[in-house]
Scaffold this motif. Structure first.
Motif, mmCIF file in Angstrom:
data_model
loop_
_atom_site.group_PDB
_atom_site.id
_atom_site.type_symbol
_atom_site.label_atom_id
_atom_site.label_comp_id
_atom_site.label_asym_id
_atom_site.label_seq_id
_atom_site.Cartn_x
_atom_site.Cartn_y
_atom_site.Cartn_z
ATOM 1 N N GLN A 209 0.712 13.880 -90.007
ATOM 2 C CA GLN A 209 0.539 12.421 -89.942
ATOM 3 C C GLN A 209 1.107 11.870 -88.631
ATOM 4 O O GLN A 209 0.506 10.975 -88.025
ATOM 5 C CB GLN A 209 1.188 11.743 -91.147
ATOM 6 C CG GLN A 209 0.489 12.021 -92.458
ATOM 7 C CD GLN A 209 -0.932 11.462 -92.517
ATOM 8 O OE1 GLN A 209 -1.315 10.577 -91.774
ATOM 9 N NE2 GLN A 209 -1.729 12.010 -93.420
ATOM 10 N N PHE A 210 2.251 12.372 -88.196
ATOM 11 C CA PHE A 210 2.806 11.962 -86.904
ATOM 12 C C PHE A 210 1.834 12.314 -85.783
ATOM 13 O O PHE A 210 1.608 11.523 -84.863
ATOM 14 C CB PHE A 210 4.162 12.628 -86.629
ATOM 15 C CG PHE A 210 5.335 11.873 -87.168
ATOM 16 C CD1 PHE A 210 5.868 10.793 -86.482
ATOM 17 C CD2 PHE A 210 5.926 12.250 -88.362
ATOM 18 C CE1 PHE A 210 6.963 10.099 -86.975
ATOM 19 C CE2 PHE A 210 7.014 11.572 -88.866
ATOM 20 C CZ PHE A 210 7.540 10.486 -88.168
ATOM 21 N N ASP B 270 -0.130 9.851 -83.182
ATOM 22 C CA ASP B 270 0.046 9.992 -81.736
ATOM 23 C C ASP B 270 -1.242 10.359 -80.997
ATOM 24 O O ASP B 270 -1.195 10.703 -79.813
ATOM 25 C CB ASP B 270 1.131 11.030 -81.435
ATOM 26 C CG ASP B 270 2.518 10.529 -81.787
ATOM 27 O OD1 ASP B 270 2.706 9.310 -81.962
ATOM 28 O OD2 ASP B 270 3.431 11.378 -81.891
ATOM 29 N N GLY B 271 -2.389 10.318 -81.681
ATOM 30 C CA GLY B 271 -3.661 10.496 -80.992
ATOM 31 C C GLY B 271 -4.483 11.710 -81.370
ATOM 32 O O GLY B 271 -5.626 11.848 -80.941
ATOM 33 N N LYS C 293 -4.119 22.920 -81.880
ATOM 34 C CA LYS C 293 -3.436 21.657 -81.592
ATOM 35 C C LYS C 293 -2.114 21.479 -82.335
ATOM 36 O O LYS C 293 -1.318 20.621 -81.963
ATOM 37 C CB LYS C 293 -4.347 20.468 -81.935
ATOM 38 C CG LYS C 293 -5.639 20.427 -81.163
ATOM 39 C CD LYS C 293 -5.391 19.964 -79.747
ATOM 40 C CE LYS C 293 -6.708 19.808 -79.019
ATOM 41 N NZ LYS C 293 -6.625 18.951 -77.873
ATOM 42 N N CYS C 294 -1.879 22.276 -83.376
ATOM 43 C CA CYS C 294 -0.663 22.087 -84.183
ATOM 44 C C CYS C 294 0.096 23.390 -84.416
ATOM 45 O O CYS C 294 1.233 23.532 -83.987
ATOM 46 C CB CYS C 294 -1.011 21.471 -85.542
ATOM 47 S SG CYS C 294 -1.805 19.871 -85.432
ATOM 48 N N TYR C 295 -0.539 24.309 -85.101
ATOM 49 C CA TYR C 295 0.133 25.534 -85.552
ATOM 50 C C TYR C 295 0.814 26.277 -84.411
ATOM 51 O O TYR C 295 1.935 26.735 -84.545
ATOM 52 C CB TYR C 295 -0.874 26.438 -86.268
ATOM 53 C CG TYR C 295 -0.291 27.721 -86.810
ATOM 54 C CD1 TYR C 295 0.505 27.708 -87.949
ATOM 55 C CD2 TYR C 295 -0.539 28.931 -86.188
ATOM 56 C CE1 TYR C 295 1.040 28.884 -88.457
ATOM 57 C CE2 TYR C 295 -0.011 30.115 -86.685
ATOM 58 C CZ TYR C 295 0.781 30.079 -87.826
ATOM 59 O OH TYR C 295 1.314 31.240 -88.317
ATOM 60 N N ARG C 296 0.151 26.363 -83.290
ATOM 61 C CA ARG C 296 0.715 27.130 -82.174
ATOM 62 C C ARG C 296 2.025 26.556 -81.660
ATOM 63 O O ARG C 296 2.806 27.235 -81.022
ATOM 64 C CB ARG C 296 -0.304 27.261 -81.050
ATOM 65 C CG ARG C 296 -0.605 25.931 -80.373
ATOM 66 C CD ARG C 296 -1.641 26.038 -79.331
ATOM 67 N NE ARG C 296 -1.013 26.613 -78.133
ATOM 68 C CZ ARG C 296 -1.589 26.642 -76.955
ATOM 69 N NH1 ARG C 296 -2.798 26.165 -76.800
ATOM 70 N NH2 ARG C 296 -0.965 27.152 -75.924
ATOM 71 N N TYR C 297 2.303 25.282 -81.945
ATOM 72 C CA TYR C 297 3.523 24.629 -81.468
ATOM 73 C C TYR C 297 4.656 24.624 -82.496
ATOM 74 O O TYR C 297 5.768 24.235 -82.179
ATOM 75 C CB TYR C 297 3.230 23.188 -81.053
ATOM 76 C CG TYR C 297 2.236 23.124 -79.914
ATOM 77 C CD1 TYR C 297 2.593 23.536 -78.636
ATOM 78 C CD2 TYR C 297 0.934 22.685 -80.123
ATOM 79 C CE1 TYR C 297 1.688 23.502 -77.586
ATOM 80 C CE2 TYR C 297 0.019 22.635 -79.084
ATOM 81 C CZ TYR C 297 0.396 23.046 -77.822
ATOM 82 O OH TYR C 297 -0.506 23.012 -76.787
#
Length: 144
Positions: free
Chosen positions: A72-73, A77-78, A88-92
């Motif tokens: 959700q954050f 944030d775009g 876009k998410c898991y790798r970070y």
């Protein structure tokens, strides 16, 4: 669709009715996050603030709560719901408990197959590994 193609929106939908934690994520949470969260009560982490706002009625110390709020954050944030979750998410993500939760609940990996990684992460922390540095272990490929 394989898990390399999952979108952020798909992951949010998939976790809607999921268990708040898995056995593995609970074990690693104890080693990894609980101590850190106790040290960060000053409110430096957004999910701790949300946990204090919502309280126990929402199982705020769960990985489901953590993942849902993280996404959700990101959307706020775009990020778009159609964006690729892994890229876009898991790798970070650098949290072993959350990674194990995602691998089991979202990616559908078997609990038994993840057990060797859980043992390795536990040993890593027992032997003095720094908090939130076991993510490389949690993301390792498992051999069948």
């Amino acid at each position: 669709m394989n898990n390399d193609e999952y979108t952020v929106g798909y992951v949010l939908k998939k976790i809607e009715d999921s268990e708040p934690d898995t056995e593995h994520s609970k074990v690693i949470f104890k080693s990894e996050e609980e101590l850190e969260d106790d040290n960060l009560k000053s409110g430096r982490r957004d999910w701790i603030i949300l946990s204090e706002i919502y309280g126990d009625r929402y199982e705020t110390k769960s990985q489901l709560f953590h993942l849902r709020n993280y996404l959700q954050f990101k959307l706020h944030d775009g990020l778009e719901e159609t964006d690729n979750f892994k890229k876009k998410c898991y790798r970070y993500i650098r949290n072993a408990a959350l990674i194990l939760y995602i691998r089991e609940v979202v990616f559908g990996e078997k609990k038994e197959d993840l057990q060797p990684l859980v043992k390795e992460i536990e040993e890593y922390y027992i032997n003095g590994g720094k908090i939130n540095t076991a993510y490389k272990i949690a993301k390792k490929s498992i051999s069948n």
